[in-house]
Design a protein around this motif. Structure first.
Motif, PDB file in Angstrom:
ATOM      1  N   PHE A 179      -0.920  -6.623  13.959  1.00  0.00           N
ATOM      2  CA  PHE A 179       0.106  -5.219  12.787  1.00  0.00           C
ATOM      3  C   PHE A 179      -0.703  -4.756  13.454  1.00  0.00           C
ATOM      4  CE2 PHE A 179       0.621  -2.687   9.146  1.00  0.00           C
ATOM      5  CZ  PHE A 179       1.970  -3.777   8.769  1.00  0.00           C
ATOM      6  N   GLY A 180      -1.870  -4.213  13.845  1.00  0.00           N
ATOM      7  CA  GLY A 180      -2.065  -3.218  14.895  1.00  0.00           C
ATOM      8  C   GLY A 180      -1.446  -3.028  15.340  1.00  0.00           C
ATOM      9  N   THR A 181      -1.477  -4.172  16.895  1.00  0.00           N
ATOM     10  CA  THR A 181      -0.772  -3.340  17.822  1.00  0.00           C
ATOM     11  C   THR A 181       0.589  -3.508  17.558  1.00  0.00           C
ATOM     12  OG1 THR A 181      -1.875  -5.216  18.623  1.00  0.00           O
ATOM     13  CG2 THR A 181      -0.203  -5.320  19.621  1.00  0.00           C
ATOM     14  N   VAL A 182       1.381  -4.123  16.960  1.00  0.00           N
ATOM     15  CA  VAL A 182       2.957  -3.414  16.395  1.00  0.00           C
ATOM     16  C   VAL A 182       3.288  -1.593  16.157  1.00  0.00           C
ATOM     17  CG1 VAL A 182       5.050  -4.107  14.747  1.00  0.00           C
ATOM     18  CG2 VAL A 182       3.498  -5.538  16.113  1.00  0.00           C
ATOM     19  N   ALA A 183       2.327  -1.748  15.073  1.00  0.00           N
ATOM     20  CA  ALA A 183       2.143  -0.063  14.806  1.00  0.00           C
ATOM     21  C   ALA A 183       1.956   1.088  16.201  1.00  0.00           C
ATOM     22  CB  ALA A 183       0.822   0.343  13.813  1.00  0.00           C
ATOM     23  N   TYR A 184       2.002   0.422  17.244  1.00  0.00           N
ATOM     24  CA  TYR A 184       1.503   1.469  18.324  1.00  0.00           C
ATOM     25  C   TYR A 184       3.163   0.940  19.777  1.00  0.00           C
ATOM     26  CZ  TYR A 184      -2.501   2.504  15.532  1.00  0.00           C
ATOM     27  OH  TYR A 184      -2.923   3.094  14.627  1.00  0.00           O
ATOM     28  N   GLU A 210      -2.338   9.808  13.780  1.00  0.00           N
ATOM     29  CA  GLU A 210      -3.490   9.147  12.898  1.00  0.00           C
ATOM     30  C   GLU A 210      -4.330  10.061  12.991  1.00  0.00           C
ATOM     31  OE1 GLU A 210      -4.722   4.837  12.268  1.00  0.00           O
ATOM     32  OE2 GLU A 210      -3.662   5.401  13.621  1.00  0.00           O
ATOM     33  N   LEU A 211      -5.134  10.547  13.702  1.00  0.00           N
ATOM     34  CA  LEU A 211      -6.649  11.550  13.990  1.00  0.00           C
ATOM     35  C   LEU A 211      -6.817  12.303  13.169  1.00  0.00           C
ATOM     36  CD1 LEU A 211      -7.447  10.430  17.685  1.00  0.00           C
ATOM     37  CD2 LEU A 211      -8.605  10.112  15.570  1.00  0.00           C
ATOM     38  N   LEU A 212      -5.598  13.251  13.173  1.00  0.00           N
ATOM     39  CA  LEU A 212      -4.912  13.685  12.409  1.00  0.00           C
ATOM     40  C   LEU A 212      -4.639  14.193  10.928  1.00  0.00           C
ATOM     41  CD1 LEU A 212      -3.112  16.376  15.006  1.00  0.00           C
ATOM     42  CD2 LEU A 212      -4.939  16.925  14.822  1.00  0.00           C
ATOM     43  N   THR A 213      -4.297  13.197  10.637  1.00  0.00           N
ATOM     44  CA  THR A 213      -3.553  13.316   9.175  1.00  0.00           C
ATOM     45  C   THR A 213      -4.999  11.462   8.787  1.00  0.00           C
ATOM     46  OG1 THR A 213      -1.869  10.892   9.866  1.00  0.00           O
ATOM     47  CG2 THR A 213      -1.302  13.779   9.793  1.00  0.00           C
ATOM     48  N   GLY A 214      -4.893  10.961   9.372  1.00  0.00           N
ATOM     49  CA  GLY A 214      -6.659   9.940   8.528  1.00  0.00           C
ATOM     50  C   GLY A 214      -5.004   9.182   8.558  1.00  0.00           C
ATOM     51  N   GLN A 215      -3.928   8.658   8.199  1.00  0.00           N
ATOM     52  CA  GLN A 215      -2.939   7.830   8.105  1.00  0.00           C
ATOM     53  C   GLN A 215      -1.935   7.923   9.254  1.00  0.00           C
ATOM     54  OE1 GLN A 215      -1.693   9.573   4.692  1.00  0.00           O
ATOM     55  NE2 GLN A 215       0.814   9.343   6.158  1.00  0.00           N
ATOM     56  N   ARG A 216      -1.593   5.904   9.041  1.00  0.00           N
ATOM     57  CA  ARG A 216      -0.978   5.529  10.380  1.00  0.00           C
ATOM     58  C   ARG A 216       0.673   5.929  10.526  1.00  0.00           C
ATOM     59  NH1 ARG A 216      -2.300  -0.981  10.782  1.00  0.00           N
ATOM     60  NH2 ARG A 216      -4.240  -1.107  12.610  1.00  0.00           N
ATOM     61  N   ALA A 217       0.860   6.748  11.613  1.00  0.00           N
ATOM     62  CA  ALA A 217       2.066   7.305  12.013  1.00  0.00           C
ATOM     63  C   ALA A 217       3.425   6.692  10.880  1.00  0.00           C
ATOM     64  CB  ALA A 217       2.382   7.762  13.144  1.00  0.00           C
ATOM     65  N   VAL A 218       2.766   4.961  11.319  1.00  0.00           N
ATOM     66  CA  VAL A 218       4.556   3.990  11.718  1.00  0.00           C
ATOM     67  C   VAL A 218       3.555   2.775  10.159  1.00  0.00           C
ATOM     68  CG1 VAL A 218       6.748   2.066  12.062  1.00  0.00           C
ATOM     69  CG2 VAL A 218       5.949   4.523  13.074  1.00  0.00           C
ATOM     70  N   GLU A 219       4.551   2.665   9.072  1.00  0.00           N
ATOM     71  CA  GLU A 219       3.954   1.939   8.046  1.00  0.00           C
ATOM     72  C   GLU A 219       4.786   0.707   7.934  1.00  0.00           C
ATOM     73  OE1 GLU A 219      -0.657   2.086   5.851  1.00  0.00           O
ATOM     74  OE2 GLU A 219       0.932   4.363   5.880  1.00  0.00           O
ATOM     75  N   GLY A 220       4.342  -0.223   7.154  1.00  0.00           N
ATOM     76  CA  GLY A 220       5.618  -1.732   6.960  1.00  0.00           C
ATOM     77  C   GLY A 220       4.624  -3.121   6.246  1.00  0.00           C
ATOM     78  N   ASP A 221       5.745  -3.411   5.700  1.00  0.00           N
ATOM     79  CA  ASP A 221       5.197  -4.509   4.892  1.00  0.00           C
ATOM     80  C   ASP A 221       4.758  -6.157   5.747  1.00  0.00           C
ATOM     81  OD1 ASP A 221       5.017  -3.791   2.459  1.00  0.00           O
ATOM     82  OD2 ASP A 221       7.107  -4.121   1.683  1.00  0.00           O
ATOM     83  N   SER A 222       5.202  -5.715   7.092  1.00  0.00           N
ATOM     84  CA  SER A 222       5.016  -6.822   8.453  1.00  0.00           C
ATOM     85  C   SER A 222       5.371  -6.508   9.610  1.00  0.00           C
ATOM     86  CB  SER A 222       6.093  -7.650   7.695  1.00  0.00           C
ATOM     87  OG  SER A 222       7.292  -7.400   8.316  1.00  0.00           O
ATOM     88  N   PRO A 223       5.531  -7.080  10.366  1.00  0.00           N
ATOM     89  CA  PRO A 223       5.307  -6.275  11.586  1.00  0.00           C
ATOM     90  C   PRO A 223       6.525  -6.136  12.216  1.00  0.00           C
ATOM     91  CG  PRO A 223       3.684  -8.472  11.866  1.00  0.00           C
ATOM     92  CD  PRO A 223       4.434  -8.315  10.701  1.00  0.00           C
ATOM     93  N   ILE A 224       7.636  -6.710  11.460  1.00  0.00           N
ATOM     94  CA  ILE A 224       8.961  -7.068  11.571  1.00  0.00           C
ATOM     95  C   ILE A 224       9.864  -5.370  10.955  1.00  0.00           C
ATOM     96  CG2 ILE A 224      11.487  -7.261  10.889  1.00  0.00           C
ATOM     97  CD1 ILE A 224      10.325 -10.389  11.385  1.00  0.00           C
ATOM     98  N   HIS A 225       9.219  -5.285  10.309  1.00  0.00           N
ATOM     99  CA  HIS A 225       9.352  -3.672   9.481  1.00  0.00           C
ATOM    100  C   HIS A 225       8.811  -2.640  10.179  1.00  0.00           C
ATOM    101  CE1 HIS A 225      10.218  -5.977   5.179  1.00  0.00           C
ATOM    102  NE2 HIS A 225      10.530  -6.111   5.895  1.00  0.00           N
TER     103      HIS A 225
END
Length: 626
Positions: A179-184, A210-225
């Protein structure tokens, strides 16, 4: 990653070398253990592949190949790979052990960082990536979990080249690592299954966000999303999440995360230069300002919106969605919600289609087949059967016959997208070059001619030659037309010109004998005017020019023949005194010999011999004085 206190390998000696001390962490494809290298007496991080992946020979081959590539990287900001091997079914890597935390652990503990701290982390990451990109390697899985921050402050990038090891079987929402891999993943990795240095830059931009905001730039319910968002979504600026961030940092993130790869820096080195330029333009207050969350776009707001596709919407969008979620439902709102659901379903279908395209459809992967030894035509057919196309390249080979495939680039077993081009190296046979015709060329001309044929001058000797001018090539070893390997030597024989001839001595010889002797030696004869000689018989050689030394063939020796002695009249000297007779004979060209009788008291010549007639000039006339 998750950690555990024990592991079956703890206490074992892996590969007869690595003593496993304790379990460190589990990842999507391997378990990481702390071990001691008993051979070199140092601690290493032992990365042991998951058993289900170790059973896949294709996966193992790729894992080994990528490990060898990673091992060739040597840079202070890259975790080095020391060793790779297999022991009793356990496929492993031995890497440098870094005592410290990952960037993920730092962000989990501290949340958003100051711009200075964020840039302090990303700058060495980009430095390591830049070194890899310059060496021709890409990471393919840049993420906070692969950024190691040592307790002593050094920052290194780990797992170079190993991202391709993740398989579709692990692509589930429960798999936190994937999931983390897909996020990047970059859009081109999601859409076309390809990656280059700009894909690593894309991931670096997401990490900066992410370092500047503390949250992922791209998020979702599943790797596909999440994958769908990379291709079709858009990112908010970091300053939309954290108040007071300089716009230059927004631009820095936007530059790296451009959806089109051509819109990004070409590699990590270019992006590093941009980062350093931006950093130099920020004040101390801007760099050290503590982040303050913007309540218009916090992660809680995005959660209340009820969708995974708006991790970074513009503030107005977030506010509108939050309001509609709180108000009593109305027909219009129900229709709006229906539209939203339909859009979400369409997004899921599109993302699923993209996933099918890259995993099962035309965008899926194939392995480069082994075509070594095949003809160009057969190799092309083999590639076509594997949905690959051929590009031909010719090369010499000492063993592979002309016209047969030597190898391929990428090599056999490499994973490519369908439709990719594979360069097949076709043998031109052994590399051979013919010795050119060098006869009559100067040494300089011969050297140039050999260089043009990828050959070099060997030993050079000199020899006399009557036909080849001095300084020109008489012959070569090997001879003209001989085929030699590249850079083989060719020996030259250079002419010293005709060999000089010692002038023979023919003085005193008859004319015929003298002429034969000179001509047999290779010289020519010319005749000077005959001369009288009292010592050399008539018709024999009185003298020659030159009389000694050497001449070149065909040069001339001049000889003078004798006419014999010159005959002159003997004057009558009877009755003359001794002195008068002597003078008269000498004036005539004779030598005089005097004999006396009774002491010559009368001083009168009474007889001479010869007397009268003629005699040879220069001969002696004897007089008798009484």
């Amino acid at each position: 990653m998750t950690t555990a206190s024990t592991h079956p390998l703890v206490g074992d000696l892996v590969d007869g070398r690595y003593r496993v001390l304790r379990h460190l962490a589990d990842g999507g494809m391997a378990t990481v253990l702390l071990a001691t290298d008993t051979r070199l007496d140092r601690e290493v991080a032992l990365k042991v592949m998951r058993p289900d992946l170790a059973a896949d020979e294709t996966f193992v081959s790729r894992f080994r190949r990528e490990a060898r590539s990673a091992a060739r990287l040597s840079h202070p900001n890259v975790v080095p790979v020391f060793d790779q091997g297999e022991d009793d079914g356990q496929v492993f890597l031995a890497m440098e052990y870094i005592e410290g935390r990952t960037a993920r652990a730092v962000m989990d503990a501290e949340g958003a960082l100051t711009p200075r701290a964020a840039l302090d982390i990303l700058e060495p990451v980009l430095t390591g990536l830049a070194a890899a990109h310059e060496a021709g390697y890409i990471h393919r899985d840049v993420k906070p979990e692969n950024i190691l921050i040592a307790d002593r402050g050094q920052i290194k990038v780990a797992d170079f080249g190993l991202a391709r090891a993740v398989t579709s079987q692990t692509a589930t929402a429960d798999d936190g690592v994937l999931f983390g891999t897909v996020a990047y993943l970059s859009p081109e990795q999601v859409e076309r299954g390809i990656a280059d240095a700009r894909s690593d830059v894309y991931a670096a931009g997401l990490i900066l966000f992410e370092l500047l905001t503390g949250q992922r730039a791209v998020e979702g319910d599943s790797p596909i999303h999440v994958a769908f968002q990379h291709v079709h979504g858009s990112l908010a600026a970091p300053s939309d999440i954290v108040d007071g961030l300089p716009s230059q940092l927004d631009d820095l993130v936007a530059l790296a995360t451009h959806r089109d790869p051509d819109g990004r820096p070409r590699d990590a080195g270019d992006y590093l230069a941009q980062l350093q330029r931006v950093r130099a333009g920020l004040s101390t207050d801007q760099l050290d300002r503590r982040p303050v969350a913007n309540r218009r776009t916090t992660s809680a707001d995005t959660a209340s919106a009820g969708t995974a596709t708006v991790a970074h919407p513009r503030p107005r969008t977030t506010t509108a969605i939050a309001t509609s979620a709180a108000a009593p439902p109305s027909p219009r709102r129900r229709r709006g919600r229906g539209v939203l659901v339909a859009l979400l379903l369409a997004a899921i279908v599109a993302a699923g289609g993209g996933w099918w395209w890259t995993q099962e459809g035309p965008g899926s992967k194939v392995l480069v087949p082994d075509v070594a030894g095949q003809s160009q035509q057969d190799a092309e057919a083999t590639l076509a059967q594997n949905d690959l196309s051929l590009t031909e390249q010719l090369a010499f080979d000492e063993e592979v016959p002309k016209g047969q495939a030597i190898t391929s680039n990428p090599p056999t077993g490499t994973e490519l997208s369908k439709g990719s081009e594979v360069t097949i190296i076709i043998s031109k046979g052994p590399e051979r070059y013919e010795v050119p015709d060098l006869d009559g060329k100067t040494t300089a001309e011969a050297t140039s001619a050999l260089k043009a044929e990828h050959l070099v001058v060997g030993t050079t000797t000199e020899a006399y030659d009557d036909e080849v001018p001095k300084g020109e090539v008489i012959s070569t070893t090997p001879t003209t037309g001989t085929e030699l390997k590249r850079d083989a030597t060719v020996s030259l024989v250079i002419s010293k010109g005709p060999e000089p001839i010692t002038v023979p001595s023919v003085t005193g010889k008859t004319a015929d004998t003298a002429t034969s002797t000179i001509e047999d030696a290779g010289l020519k004869v010319t005749m000077a005017e005959d001369a009288y000689s009292t010592t050399v018989p008539k018709g024999s050689v009185i003298s020659q020019t030159p009389s000694t030394g050497t001449l070149l063939p065909g040069e001339t020796v001049t000889i003078t023949l004798s006419k014999g002695p010159e005959m002159i009249a003997v004057p009558d000297v009877d009755g003359l005194s001794r002195d008068a007779a002597t003078k008269k004979l000498q004036d005539a060209g004779f030598k005089v010999s005097v004999q006396t009788f009774l002491g010559g008291v009368l001083d009168e010549v009474r007889a001479s011999r010869p007397s009268g007639g003629t005699a040879a000039k220069g001969s002696t006339v004897t007089i008798l004085v009484v």
